[in-house]
Design an enzyme around this catalytic site. Structure first.
Site, PDB file in Angstrom:
ATOM      1  N   LYS A  56       0.852  -1.196   0.000  1.00 44.12           N
ATOM      2  CA  LYS A  56       0.000   0.000   0.000  1.00 44.12           C
ATOM      3  C   LYS A  56       0.884   1.241   0.000  1.00 44.12           C
ATOM      4  O   LYS A  56       1.912   1.267   0.696  1.00 44.12           O
ATOM      5  CB  LYS A  56      -0.903  -0.041   1.236  1.00 44.12           C
ATOM      6  CG  LYS A  56      -1.954   1.055   1.314  1.00 44.12           C
ATOM      7  CD  LYS A  56      -2.820   0.868   2.559  1.00 44.12           C
ATOM      8  CE  LYS A  56      -3.912   1.919   2.682  1.00 44.12           C
ATOM      9  NZ  LYS A  56      -4.761   1.688   3.884  1.00 44.12           N
ATOM     10  N   SER A  70      -9.748   1.883   3.039  1.00 41.41           N
ATOM     11  CA  SER A  70      -8.829   2.614   2.186  1.00 41.41           C
ATOM     12  C   SER A  70      -7.816   1.736   1.447  1.00 41.41           C
ATOM     13  O   SER A  70      -7.237   2.185   0.468  1.00 41.41           O
ATOM     14  CB  SER A  70      -8.074   3.641   3.009  1.00 41.41           C
ATOM     15  OG  SER A  70      -7.207   3.011   3.931  1.00 41.41           O
ATOM     16  N   SER A  94      -9.950  -0.433   7.233  1.00 40.98           N
ATOM     17  CA  SER A  94      -9.355  -0.247   5.910  1.00 40.98           C
ATOM     18  C   SER A  94      -8.668  -1.464   5.308  1.00 40.98           C
ATOM     19  O   SER A  94      -8.256  -1.422   4.150  1.00 40.98           O
ATOM     20  CB  SER A  94      -8.365   0.918   5.930  1.00 40.98           C
ATOM     21  OG  SER A  94      -9.060   2.138   5.899  1.00 40.98           O
TER      22      SER A  94
END
Lengths: 96, 471
Positions: free
Chosen positions: B72, B148, B172
């Protein structure tokens, strides 16, 4: 609890962010709606309840005060928007 | 079957048998991205040469030897960009160091691969708040992948890479895993070092894996878990072998269904799937017990005070001085801050900074922030009491399957309320995992299994039992 109107212009100044007039209006409305939901918390009886600022019950964790290797100044400065003589450069802060 | 579409454990068997090489896997990942990520848009960037060079040197004797893991874009990998999907950092920041999670992946032989899209600074639950690109849900095109960690979930679900790291501040990892039909684990607070994770809500953030199987989740947690001198909130507790006991089943386990999570707000199909999973586990010998988490209805309000408050403080480091955007319009120090931040941050980030600054400001601190910290204690106690009665808790991950892209535009409260089932685990510091159930009309649905603090083995074992039901 306090009223739900947030003075967005004032808070943006505290947060050091310039906002457009459109954002000030829009955020004001949206944050008003959010704060109305958040005001649910005023129903909760918190008398005598301690605060949880941290999810684990860790106390301070210290390491030995011995120097260890770290990043070199040029590593820190590689992403700097402006630099000179191995240091970050900023607009003049103090008048001579 | 492409290599990138397989599980880590399957690739590992083929690698050690000498049937494939690490280079084959990395090469296939690069080809899959080039063929299909133009549509999915999970990766913000990747560096084929470095990854192939690292594949050549892979040590296959290590637990994750030669396996590429997507990262990420809020986790630092040395010499790679780290934009947090923000204009503030895009094109302006290359990490001078590896995050501890990345150091640990490398130590286990893995190859950190590429930069995965997210909601800007991890603020959001749809990945639509990325300032750089909109990621599609590979299992349901036109729908959000969740967020997210939407890029991480979409990359795994879209068969671009076998596994990825995400971060979870209020759901997330678990929520995008649910929307994309993959396994997403949020470890207990303190289990994995956050050093090198760009901070959002420091009392809530955890790094964790998104994978295709529960076994892969355990494999990655084995590598990631442990104390770290560079993160004073990390725990030094022993790291067990999380793959051990995965197949032990649920017979004799006590599993709780919290009545507050099965309200009118939940989609009937999602509810039916979760209840069926509970019934199936009961048939395998688990005892299903109705429990109560009475402060659930206050979780969203509590979270949306604490998380923005912490974010407003953490994001003060983006000041236009040290790294990232510095406005060319600025002529004094104050306008460097104000204009650099105005130009660099997107709407959701600004909104949360304003909200967080407000609840911390003089005159409102006690009414909002102090009160939220006390309600947080009540939410934490709810879980402590529940875990005296049950080993793990079963809940939906989200009230509905993935909505269409753009469906909640302009209504931040609607987005926030959808986090209801995931945020309590962050407030309480517990672990949680999302494991796929049978899809509804082709759209993935996840089951959330919540465990007590450091109860990862319990939830992994339960998740494996759920996974085995479907296979």
């Amino acid at each position: 609890m306090a009223d739900q109107t947030i003075d967005v212009r004032y808070v943006a100044k505290l947060a050091r962010i310039d906002l457009s007039e459109d954002e000030i209006t829009r955020f004001g409305e949206q944050l008003g709606t959010i704060m109305t939901h958040i005001d649910k918390l005023s129903e909760v009886d918190i008398e005598g309840i301690e605060a949880t600022s941290h999810a684990t019950q860790l106390s301070n964790k210290v390491r030995k005060d011995e120097p260890v290797g770290g990043l070199k100044p040029e590593d820190f400065l590689q992403n700097a928007p402006d630099q000179a003589k191995g240091q970050l450069r900023v607009p003049k802060v103090v008048d001579a | 079957m492409s290599l990138a579409s397989q599980s880590l454990s399957s690739l590992r068997r083929q690698l050690t048998a000498g049937n494939i090489t690490s280079r084959d896997i990395v090469q296939d990942t690069i080809e899959q991205i080039s063929a299909r990520d133009g549509e999915i848009k999970a990766f913000l960037s990747h560096d084929p040469e470095t990854a192939l060079a690292e594949a050549e040197k892979a040590d296959l004797s290590l637990p994750l030897g030669g396996l590429p893991i997507g990262i990420k874009d809020n986790i630092n990998v040395r010499n790679h960009p780290c934009s947090c999907a923000s204009k503030f950092l895009e094109g302006a920041y290359h990490s001078p160091y590896d995050a501890t999670a990345v150091i640990k992946l490398r130590a286990a032989g893995a190859i950190p691969f590429g930069r995965l899209n997210l909601d800007e600074f991890a603020m959001g639950s749809s990945t639509e708040n990325s300032a750089l690109q909109i990621t599609q849900n590979p299992k349901a095109p036109g729908h959000i992948p969740g967020g997210s960690s939407g890029g991480s979930a979409a990359a795994v679900a879209g068969d671009l890479i076998s596994a990825a790291l995400g971060s979870d501040t209020g759901g997330s990892i678990r929520q995008p895993a649910s929307h994309c039909g993959v396994v997403g684990l949020k470890p207990s607070y303190g289990r994995v070092s956050r050093y090198g994770l760009v901070a959002f809500g420091s009392s809530l953030d955890q790094i964790g894996p998104l994978t295709r199987t529960v076994e892969d989740s355990a494999l990655l947690l084995n590598a990631l878990a442990g104390g770290d001198l560079r993160d004073s909130t990390s725990l030094d507790d022993d790291v067990p072998d999380y793959t051990e006991g995965l197949e032990n089943g649920v017979a004799g386990m006590k599993l709780g269904l919290p009545k507050e999570y099965f309200t009118d707000g939940i989609d009937a199909g999602v509810r039916a799937r979760v209840e069926k999973a509970a019934a199936d586990l009961e048939a395998q010998g688990a005892e299903i017990i109705e429990i109560s988490l009475p402060h659930t209805e206050y979780a969203v309000a509590t979270y949306y005070i604490i998380a923005p408050a912490e974010a407003s403080s953490n994001l003060s480091r983006f000041d236009g001085i040290r790294y990232g955007n510095r406005s060319s319009e600025a002529d004094d120090i104050l306008s460097v801050y104000q204009k650099s931040r105005e130009e660099g941050f997107g709407s959701e980030v600004k909104r949360r900074i304003i909200l967080g600054t407000y609840v911390l400001s003089s005159g409102y601190y006690d009414a909002y922030y102090s009160r939220a910290l006390k309600v947080r204690t009540l939410i934490r106690r709810d879980f402590e009491e529940a875990f005296e009665k049950v080993d793990a808790i079963l809940t939906p991950v989200t009230p509905e399957t993935a909505p269409k892209i753009g469906a909640a535009a302009g209504d931040p409260l609607k987005h926030y309320l959808a986090d209801i089932f995931t945020i309590s685990a962050n407030l309480a510091g517990n672990c949680g995992i999302s494991v796929p159930l049978e899809p509804i009309d082709g759209k993935p649905v996840g089951l959330q299994i919540l465990g007590p603090h450091l109860g990862e083995k319990t939830i992994l074992r339960t998740a494996r039992a759920v996974e085995a039901l479907g296979s």
